[in-house]
Scaffold this active site. Structure first.
Site, PDB file in Angstrom:
ATOM      1  CG  PHE A  11      -4.037  39.254  20.022  1.00  0.00           C
ATOM      2  CD1 PHE A  11      -4.836  39.436  18.903  1.00  0.00           C
ATOM      3  CD2 PHE A  11      -3.577  37.978  20.301  1.00  0.00           C
ATOM      4  CE1 PHE A  11      -5.172  38.364  18.083  1.00  0.00           C
ATOM      5  CE2 PHE A  11      -3.895  36.915  19.491  1.00  0.00           C
ATOM      6  CZ  PHE A  11      -4.699  37.104  18.378  1.00  0.00           C
ATOM      7  CE1 TYR A 149       4.603  36.183  29.491  1.00  0.00           C
ATOM      8  CE2 TYR A 149       4.890  34.117  28.312  1.00  0.00           C
ATOM      9  CZ  TYR A 149       4.094  35.166  28.700  1.00  0.00           C
ATOM     10  OH  TYR A 149       2.776  35.205  28.298  1.00  0.00           O
TER      11      TYR A 149
END
Ligand code: UDP
Length: 329
Positions: A11, A149
């Site tokens: 993206f 993460y």
């Protein structure tokens, strides 16, 4: 100049690729096409100077070859999205830790400047309004895969920082706060493309948790020039910068605005986190940056409002509809 963009078909990577090509540069886009797509680069392929290489950032030989051929590196490749991280935790960790190690070592070996994309997630449960780069990272237990993460990205920052300090690597670290815009895929969890797809289909908008959690969304076209300026600025090397918007919104309010902007008759439903992510999920309740450091360094000042961001995603999805995605995939 010629740049390597890891995650160049993703993206942010594809918007960065298009920007660099438009401004007269060449791009080597390295992507394993796991979440990135060739389609993201469709318009960029009309410009001269783009080479797409399908491959992994964990492939040291390939990354070293690419690094040797460029003037600078944007390291954006990562496993992203709360669904990806909770469903493929180990694989995500391996990509996000080992991939960065490979890229940073290659940058160091070939003495190429590198921008390492980190995340606002590293602030974890620090809910201070106006987080600055030296604020504490308050992460939850490592036994909660939800924080993996952030843990991986925090380690990535340290890797880049230590290579800068010990080996003089030109490394700049950027903590991105909820970058959004046209082309983002809701499949991996990101809320705005999901809400827009739901609203356009007349389906209920699925707010996870109470809906009182706060985010600040920044348009990718405001982010991309800042990334370029930071990598070009040797004075930014060895430092970390927040990059995002400071316009706060609760997720409930976000859902209402998406409905208003699309003119949809969709309802809003609240889904308990446990139904989406399993028991014990810990969301971050508020994430609001102070981007004064990036403003002072490279004049970063996002101009697009949240409504403009939503409008741009709506326009994009009207032209290229996204399927309405069930929670978790
Ligand atoms: N969210 C939501 N519904 C969705 C997807 C996400 O309510 O369909 C919530 C999510 O729990 C979080 C916020 O929206 O509180 C932003 O989620 P996103 O994954 O876009 O970014 P995050 O800030 O979690 O990295």
């Amino acid at each position: 100049m010629r740049f390597l963009i890891t995650g160049g078909a993703g993206f942010i990577g594809s918007h960065l690729t298009a920007h660099l090509l438009r401004t007269g540069n060449e791009v080597l886009a390295l992507d394993d096409l796991s979440t990135g797509t060739q389609r993201n680069l469709a318009s960029a392929t009309e410009e001269p100077g783009l080479q797409i290489i399908e491959g992994s950032v964990r492939d040291s030989e390939l990354v070293n070859q690419c690094a040797s051929e460029v003037d600078g590196i944007f390291h954006l490749a990562a496993a992203v999205g709360t669904f990806t991280i909770s469903q493929k935790t180990l694989e995500s960790l391996q990509t996000n830790i080992h991939g960065t190690e490979v890229v940073v070592e290659a940058a160091c070996r070939h003495q190429r400047p590198v921008l390492v994309a980190s995340t606002s997630e590293v602030y974890g449960r620090n809910t201070k309004i106006g987080l600055t780069e030296d604020d504490d990272l308050i992460l939850g237990s490592p036994l909660h895969s939800r924080w993996s993460y952030a843990e991986a990205k925090a380690l990535d920052e340290t890797l880049a920082y230590v290579h800068a300090a010990e080996h003089g690597l030109g490394a700049v670290i950027v903590r991105l706060f909820n970058t959004v815009g046209p082309g983002q895929n809701g499949r991996y969890g990101m809320v705005i493309p999901r809400f827009v797809a739901q609203a356009l289909a007349g389906e209920p908008l699925t707010v996870f948790g109470s809906g009182q959690q706060i985010r600040c969304f920044c348009h990718v076209l405001d982010v991309v020039p800042a990334l370029v300026s930071l990598l070009r600025d040797t004075g930014a090397y060895g430092q970390v910068f927040n990059v995002g918007s400071s316009e706060q919104v609760t997720i409930d309010e976000l859902a209402r605005r998406v409905i208003a902007i699309t003119g949809s008759s969709s309802d809003i439903t609240h889904v308990p986190y446990a139904e989406v992510f399993g028991p014990g999920y810990q969301d971050t309740l508020r994430r609001v940056p102070d981007c004064g450091k990036a403003r002072a360094q490279v004049g970063f000042s996002p101009t697009r409002t949240l409504d403009q961001i939503i409008e741009s995603v709506v326009a994009h999805q009207r032209a290229a509809p996204q399927p309405v995605l069930k929670s978790g995939g």
